[in-house]
Design an enzyme around this catalytic site. Structure first.
Site, short mmCIF file in Angstrom:
data_model
loop_
_atom_site.label_atom_id
_atom_site.label_comp_id
_atom_site.label_asym_id
_atom_site.label_seq_id
_atom_site.Cartn_x
_atom_site.Cartn_y
_atom_site.Cartn_z
N ASN A 10 26.88 2.46 -18.03
CA ASN A 10 25.79 1.63 -17.49
C ASN A 10 24.65 1.58 -18.52
O ASN A 10 24.11 2.63 -18.91
CB ASN A 10 25.32 2.25 -16.16
CG ASN A 10 24.19 1.47 -15.52
OD1 ASN A 10 23.26 1.07 -16.21
ND2 ASN A 10 24.23 1.30 -14.22
N HIS A 13 19.32 1.16 -18.73
CA HIS A 13 18.11 1.80 -19.24
C HIS A 13 17.83 1.51 -20.71
O HIS A 13 16.76 1.84 -21.21
CB HIS A 13 18.11 3.29 -18.89
CG HIS A 13 18.06 3.44 -17.40
ND1 HIS A 13 17.00 2.95 -16.65
CD2 HIS A 13 18.96 3.92 -16.51
CE1 HIS A 13 17.25 3.15 -15.37
NE2 HIS A 13 18.43 3.74 -15.25
N HIS A 46 23.23 -3.69 -13.84
CA HIS A 46 22.73 -3.98 -12.49
C HIS A 46 21.64 -5.04 -12.62
O HIS A 46 20.58 -4.77 -13.17
CB HIS A 46 22.17 -2.68 -11.88
CG HIS A 46 21.70 -2.82 -10.47
ND1 HIS A 46 21.23 -1.75 -9.75
CD2 HIS A 46 21.63 -3.89 -9.64
CE1 HIS A 46 20.88 -2.16 -8.54
NE2 HIS A 46 21.10 -3.45 -8.45
N ARG A 48 19.02 -6.51 -10.96
CA ARG A 48 18.22 -6.30 -9.73
C ARG A 48 17.50 -7.57 -9.34
O ARG A 48 17.18 -8.40 -10.19
CB ARG A 48 17.21 -5.17 -9.96
CG ARG A 48 17.82 -3.80 -9.82
CD ARG A 48 16.73 -2.74 -9.87
NE ARG A 48 17.24 -1.46 -9.41
CZ ARG A 48 17.12 -0.99 -8.18
NH1 ARG A 48 16.47 -1.69 -7.26
NH2 ARG A 48 17.62 0.17 -7.86
N ARG A 52 13.97 -5.82 -13.02
CA ARG A 52 13.14 -4.82 -13.70
C ARG A 52 13.75 -4.32 -15.01
O ARG A 52 13.05 -3.86 -15.88
CB ARG A 52 12.83 -3.64 -12.78
CG ARG A 52 14.03 -2.80 -12.45
CD ARG A 52 13.65 -1.57 -11.69
NE ARG A 52 13.25 -1.87 -10.32
CZ ARG A 52 13.28 -0.98 -9.34
NH1 ARG A 52 13.64 0.26 -9.60
NH2 ARG A 52 12.92 -1.30 -8.12
N GLU A 73 26.68 -4.85 -11.08
CA GLU A 73 26.17 -4.29 -9.81
C GLU A 73 25.17 -5.28 -9.25
O GLU A 73 24.29 -5.77 -9.99
CB GLU A 73 25.47 -2.96 -10.07
CG GLU A 73 26.40 -1.83 -10.40
CD GLU A 73 25.64 -0.55 -10.71
OE1 GLU A 73 24.39 -0.53 -10.59
OE2 GLU A 73 26.29 0.42 -11.08
N THR A 104 18.97 3.44 -7.20
CA THR A 104 19.71 3.17 -5.95
C THR A 104 19.87 4.47 -5.16
O THR A 104 20.67 5.33 -5.50
CB THR A 104 21.10 2.57 -6.30
OG1 THR A 104 20.91 1.60 -7.33
CG2 THR A 104 21.71 1.90 -5.09
N GLU A 154 32.93 2.91 -4.46
CA GLU A 154 32.30 3.82 -5.43
C GLU A 154 31.49 4.81 -4.61
O GLU A 154 30.57 4.42 -3.86
CB GLU A 154 31.40 3.04 -6.41
CG GLU A 154 30.75 4.00 -7.40
CD GLU A 154 30.27 3.35 -8.66
OE1 GLU A 154 30.87 2.34 -9.09
OE2 GLU A 154 29.28 3.85 -9.23
N HIS A 195 26.42 7.97 -9.98
CA HIS A 195 24.99 8.18 -9.75
C HIS A 195 24.58 9.62 -10.05
O HIS A 195 25.05 10.56 -9.45
CB HIS A 195 24.53 7.82 -8.33
CG HIS A 195 23.08 7.40 -8.36
ND1 HIS A 195 22.06 8.30 -8.36
CD2 HIS A 195 22.51 6.18 -8.47
CE1 HIS A 195 20.92 7.65 -8.46
NE2 HIS A 195 21.16 6.36 -8.54
N1 PXP Z 1 26.87 3.50 -9.88
C1 PXP Z 1 26.04 2.72 -9.17
C2 PXP Z 1 26.62 1.88 -8.08
C3 PXP Z 1 24.66 2.66 -9.46
O1 PXP Z 1 23.85 1.87 -8.74
C4 PXP Z 1 24.17 3.43 -10.54
C5 PXP Z 1 22.73 3.34 -10.91
O2 PXP Z 1 22.42 2.06 -11.34
C6 PXP Z 1 25.08 4.20 -11.27
C7 PXP Z 1 26.42 4.25 -10.90
C8 PXP Z 1 24.67 4.99 -12.46
O3 PXP Z 1 23.77 5.99 -12.10
P1 PXP Z 1 23.05 6.83 -13.24
O4 PXP Z 1 22.23 5.87 -14.03
O5 PXP Z 1 22.24 7.81 -12.47
O6 PXP Z 1 24.13 7.47 -14.06
#
Ligand code: PXP
Length: 242
Positions: A10, A13, A46, A48, A52, A73, A104, A154, A195
């Site tokens: 992901n 960030h 994601h 949003r 953001r 996402e 999330t 998930e 997550h």
């Molecule tokens: N899976 C989902 C569905 C999420 O919403 C997120 C956060 O955007 C993640 C995984 C990844 O989480 P993290 O950034 O804490 O590793």
């Protein structure tokens, strides 16, 4: 039979850092391509509702240039549904979204707008998009996910990771994830987790065999500051492959 476990990286960030200064760098597309080269099995972004971090143009360009699957996402809204149909990511993961949350915070409320959710899932699947639902690790939610047509669930690992990081007891939280994963696999769902995962928490969660995909973001990007994106991804891949 041992299933091949996948890592979804992901890159939200990377966009968070870019947007903090309103510059064009660091570029999420560049991060996606480095992740692809470093062994990521898919890239997660994601989009949003408040944009953001990831912006619409990131989705457009990443979808165009990426060779590995793109996992979008998104919340279950008409706007996001239209965007998904337009850009056709390979995968969609439907997540809950609250405007004031930092990340999330929990899984989907599957009792809310369930017919709308069912409709979205059906229509995305018609376009050959694999659909996952981001849920709490509860058997009842796994059952509903299957009933309304999801391909995958998930499981939200945030609660487990918080307990672990704060040195609290994790046994019951771990068991909930294990039971939900085992049940999901048994009824024919592909089971993912994500997550808050770090090297340490992934070492435990990846021992739950029915989980075939891990989506990880914040810690990978944080680690990249110290060891680089490539090394961080390779370390995660090594943990996953056992
Ligand atoms: N899976 C989902 C569905 C999420 O919403 C997120 C956060 O955007 C993640 C995984 C990844 O989480 P993290 O950034 O804490 O590793």
């Amino acid at each position: 039979m041992k299933i091949k476990k996948r890592l979804g990286v992901n890159i939200d960030h990377v966009a968070t850092i870019r947007n903090a200064r309103g510059e064009k760098y660091p570029d999420p597309l560049h991060a996606a391509l480095v992740a692809q080269k470093s062994g990521a099995d898919s890239i997660t972004i994601h989009l949003r509702e408040d944009r953001r971090h990831i912006k619409d143009h990131d989705l457009r360009i990443i979808k165009k240039k990426l060779k590995i699957p793109l996992n979008l996402e998104m919340s279950a809204t008409k706007e996001m549904f239209k965007i998904a149909i337009k850009h056709k990511p390979n995968y969609v993961c439907i997540v809950p979204e609250k405007r004031l949350e930092i990340t999330t915070e929990g899984g989907l409320n599957l009792h809310h707008k369930i017919n709308f959710l069912k409709q979205i899932i059906l229509n995305l699947k018609k376009k050959n998009i694999r659909v996952a639902l981001f849920i709490e690790p509860k058997i009842s939610d796994v059952i509903i996910s299957k009933k309304i047509g999801a391909d995958c669930v998930e499981l939200h690992t945030g609660r487990y990771c918080n307990l672990f990081n704060n040195k609290n007891k994790t046994k019951s939280s771990f068991l909930s994830i294990k039971k939900a994963a085992t049940y999901g696999k048994k009824i024919g769902l592909d089971v993912h987790a994500g997550h808050g995962l770090t090297y340490d928490t992934l070492r435990h969660i990846s021992k739950i065999h029915p989980i075939s995909e891990f989506n990880i973001g914040h810690f990978i990007i944080a680690e990249s500051i110290f060891i680089g994106l490539k090394k961080s991804i390779k370390k995660f891949k090594k943990i996953i492959s056992g």
